[in-house]
Each structure stands twice: as C-alpha cells, then as structure tokens.
Design an enzyme around this catalytic site. Structure first.
Site, PDB file in Angstrom:
ATOM      1  N   THR A  12     -17.254  19.836  36.864  1.00 48.63           N
ATOM      2  CA  THR A  12     -17.783  18.590  36.150  1.00 48.63           C
ATOM      3  C   THR A  12     -17.803  18.841  34.789  1.00 48.63           C
ATOM      4  OG1 THR A  12     -18.427  17.820  38.116  1.00 48.63           O
ATOM      5  CG2 THR A  12     -19.152  16.719  35.820  1.00 48.63           C
ATOM      6  N   ASP A  56     -12.135  22.736  40.418  1.00 51.43           N
ATOM      7  CA  ASP A  56     -13.423  22.270  40.956  1.00 51.43           C
ATOM      8  C   ASP A  56     -13.874  23.352  41.728  1.00 51.43           C
ATOM      9  OD1 ASP A  56     -14.320  19.185  42.075  1.00 51.43           O
ATOM     10  OD2 ASP A  56     -15.055  20.918  43.138  1.00 51.43           O
ATOM     11  N   SER A  58     -15.139  23.397  44.704  1.00 50.80           N
ATOM     12  CA  SER A  58     -15.026  23.383  46.101  1.00 50.80           C
ATOM     13  C   SER A  58     -13.789  24.326  46.405  1.00 50.80           C
ATOM     14  CB  SER A  58     -14.665  22.077  46.533  1.00 50.80           C
ATOM     15  OG  SER A  58     -15.759  21.258  46.334  1.00 50.80           O
ATOM     16  N   ASP A  89     -21.228  22.307  42.631  1.00 52.27           N
ATOM     17  CA  ASP A  89     -21.197  22.423  44.054  1.00 52.27           C
ATOM     18  C   ASP A  89     -21.372  23.768  44.689  1.00 52.27           C
ATOM     19  OD1 ASP A  89     -20.916  19.690  43.864  1.00 52.27           O
ATOM     20  OD2 ASP A  89     -18.843  19.649  44.435  1.00 52.27           O
ATOM     21  N   GLN A 277     -34.495  27.699  58.375  1.00 50.53           N
ATOM     22  CA  GLN A 277     -33.982  26.315  57.820  1.00 50.53           C
ATOM     23  C   GLN A 277     -34.745  25.846  56.877  1.00 50.53           C
ATOM     24  OE1 GLN A 277     -33.027  24.014  61.354  1.00 50.53           O
ATOM     25  NE2 GLN A 277     -31.930  25.414  62.298  1.00 50.53           N
ATOM     26  N   CYS A 278     -36.095  26.208  56.761  1.00 49.55           N
ATOM     27  CA  CYS A 278     -36.848  25.847  55.575  1.00 49.55           C
ATOM     28  C   CYS A 278     -36.422  26.359  54.433  1.00 49.55           C
ATOM     29  CB  CYS A 278     -38.408  26.208  56.026  1.00 49.55           C
ATOM     30  SG  CYS A 278     -39.179  25.854  57.426  1.00 49.55           S
TER      31      CYS A 278
HETATM   32  N1  ASP Z   1     -17.261  18.785  42.268  1.00 52.28           N
HETATM   33  C1  ASP Z   1     -17.708  19.490  40.934  1.00 52.28           C
HETATM   34  C2  ASP Z   1     -17.714  21.101  41.080  1.00 52.28           C
HETATM   35  O1  ASP Z   1     -18.292  21.624  41.750  1.00 52.28           O
HETATM   36  C3  ASP Z   1     -19.194  19.063  40.872  1.00 52.28           C
HETATM   37  C4  ASP Z   1     -20.011  19.604  39.703  1.00 52.28           C
HETATM   38  O2  ASP Z   1     -19.344  20.224  38.999  1.00 52.28           O
HETATM   39  O3  ASP Z   1     -21.033  19.226  39.398  1.00 52.28           O
HETATM   40  O4  ASP Z   1     -16.505  21.458  40.683  1.00 52.28           O
END
Ligand code: ASP
Length: 343
Positions: A12, A56, A58, A89, A277-278
């Site tokens: 982002t 991105d 992801s 992310d 998981q905590c």
């Molecule tokens: N979808 C974006 C990423 O992880 C979200 C971010 O940068 O905040 O590349």
C-alpha cells in the site's frame, strides 16, 4: 554521511489512486519519490532498489524473501543500514524469514509500510518511512549500529521482526509484539532500549541462508475437530513439518485417536511444534493433563513463538539443515522465543 539502501517490494505504501477509476494501483518508484522529496533532503544518503513490478504482499513468498536477502547480502558493506518497503499483510512473515536467513547480522534491516497509500493526504507513509530510515542509519558514540537486527517500524514503535504479528487491518498501529517489548519508541525523540536488543558477534561474517522447504502445514485445533481431517492432513504426501495451534498453555483434546495420529506422524519423521492460539503467553507442556499426550507423542514446544516466526524458521531449517531442524526448532536462534528454563 550515513548511507541507507531502500529496498522496495511494493504494498500500500507505494500505491496511488488512479485518477480515472479511483482504485489503488502500485505506482512506479519515480512517482513514489515525487511524493516524498524529503527522502533526499536529510543528512542520510538514500539509494533505492525496487522490485519491478512492485507487488502486493499477498504475492510475496520464499522467492521474494530470497531476492531481498540477497540484495542486503550483496550490498552489505556499502551501506550502514537497510529499509525494506513491504505490504503490511504478510510483512511479519517476510521480516521473520529475513531474521533467520541473515545470520550474524550486524547492521539494521528495518521493514516498514503504511496503512494509507503515499498518495493519500492523511497517509502514515511519510512518518513511517522517514523514521525507519533514521533508525537504519542510527549509530552510537562508538560508531556501532544501535539496533543491528531485522525489525519492523510502524506507527511509533520498533519491534523485533520475528516477534511481530499484524493485529489490525484498520488502525495505524497495525503490528504488535505480544511477547517481547518494543526495541524503540518514536516521539519527539527516538528512545531506544539497547538492553532489549540482540547483538551478534561483530567478528563473525554475515552468513546468508536461502533454501526453504515449504512442505509444512498449520493444524489449528478446535472443539469438535474430526479424526478424518487430522488424518488426511498428517498423511499429506511429502509433509515434513506441522505447526500445531493448541489451546491456552498448549493443550489439546485428550481423544486417543488424536494422540495416535500425532505419534504416528512423529514416527514417520514429521516435526510437530506446539504453538498456542493465544497471542500472549507461552506453551507449557505438562502443566495440564491435556497436554501430556502431546509430549508423549513427541510434539515439541514452541514456547511463546509467533506462527509467522515458527513457519518461516521451520521452512528454512528444513531446507538448509534438515538433520538439525528438530533440535533447533526447540531452541531460540534469533531472539524469536523465550525458552523456559525448566524445560
Ligand atoms: N494488501 C496490502 C499489502 O499487503 C496491504 C498493505 O500494504 O497494507 O501489500
């Protein structure tokens, strides 16, 4: 003049709003730089290396981790520190991975990004990036880097990377380090906590590890979990490591079938690590009767490690030194976990 290399992967922070569609699109680095003339106006020399195209987070995985780690390794002597621009992310995964890939690191590698794109008026991009650069260049009176670790700087905190988790998709304070205090806090001044920083032996050379084995899985337990599901996952062809996400202090249902499935996987050579998981606190196997079976089955403790750190550490150890992977998964190797003394 101190020199910092800015490595941009995307996220982002590098995006701007498309005038025609209104959607967020990755900018090229020239456009990005035009939004941040301050980058080149201070007393730190900044060079830029960027992924093309910017992506991105992801879409980031072992291949991109390797690219970033190799850039740091190749330019290590030419710079005082490094800043990695990255989407939020999966930033905790990438930054954790880098902390394990770069052994004997003696210079700062600071990951940062932003919740709002650089081209948006209220964006947190400028503050995050400029402070990250200052931290990457920061030295003490003897000329040594103040925080020579892989870290994440976000909003106003500097965290050890392999202790972080993305906790908020909305607020500017997107990350937290639940089980280890911040290494620095930025207000009017940046207040460092040197006693919390992990220093590598300055006489040892930086060593780069880049081989990942991704034959791993996360098995999250839940009340009502069925044997056929667990059976199928643990029998996956090629499976080498499992992050077992358990309840509370590392507990699991006491069903006999679960014990048998785990034991048989361990006997087939699958490494299974117990991770609670905590968010806060540690696995303490043997505290409750419901974790005794896990111990008997050969599951090892992940103490207070994050899933992000455990997965990346597991993949790297399985790729680089499979014969030592189990032993090292039970040990703290980069400050990623607090091993209980009585274990
Ligand atoms: N979808 C974006 C990423 O992880 C979200 C971010 O940068 O905040 O590349």
């Amino acid at each position: 003049m101190n020199k910092v290399l800015l490595i941009s992967t995307g996220g982002t922070i590098t995006m701007v709003r498309d005038r025609k569609t209104g959607a967020l699109i990755p900018a090229d680095m020239e456009t990005f730089k035009a939004y941040l003339p301050e980058l080149f106006a201070g007393d730190i020399a900044v060079d830029i290396e960027a992924f093309y195209p910017l992506i991105d987070s992801s879409d980031i995985g072992p291949e991109s981790w390797r690219r970033v780690a190799e850039m740091v390794y190749e330019k290590y002597d030419a710079y005082d520190g490094f800043v990695v621009l990255h989407g939020t992310d999966t930033m905790s995964y990438s930054a954790s991975a880098l902390s394990f890939m770069l052994e004997n690191l003696n210079k700062p590698v600071v990951f940062t990004g932003s919740q709002l794109p650089v081209g948006v008026l209220r964006s947190d991009a400028k503050e995050n990036l400029l402070t990250a650069i200052e931290i990457a260049a920061a030295k003490d009176e003897d000329g040594n880097a103040i925080v020579p670790e892989v870290t994440i700087y976000f909003e106003d905190r500097l965290f050890r990377a392999n202790r972080t988790t993305k906790r908020n998709a909305e607020h500017f304070s997107a990350f937290n380090s639940y089980n280890y205090p911040a290494l620095a806090k930025a207000g009017v001044h940046i207040t460092y906590q040197p006693h919390l920083v992990r220093y590598s032996d300055p006489h040892l050379p930086l060593t780069l590890h880049t081989k990942f084995d991704t034959n791993v899985a996360v098995l999250k337990l839940f009340p009502g979990i069925q044997q056929n599901i667990v059976h199928a996952l643990l029998r996956t062809h090629g499976l080498k490591g499992v992050v077992l996400e358990t309840f509370g202090a590392g507990n699991a249902p006491s069903d006999r079938w679960l014990y048998r499935e785990l034991k048989s996987a361990v006997e087939r050579g699958v490494i299974i690590v117990n991770k609670t998981q905590c968010n806060t606190g540690s696995v303490e196997m043997g505290l409750y009767a419901v974790s005794l079976n896990l111990m008997k089955a050969g599951v090892i403790s992940g103490y207070d490690i994050t899933t992000e750190a455990l997965l990346t550490k597991m993949m790297l150890l399985l790729g680089e030194m499979p014969e030592r992977a189990k032993e090292l998964l039970g040990k703290d190797i980069r400050g990623e976990m607090t091993v209980a003394v009585d274990n």
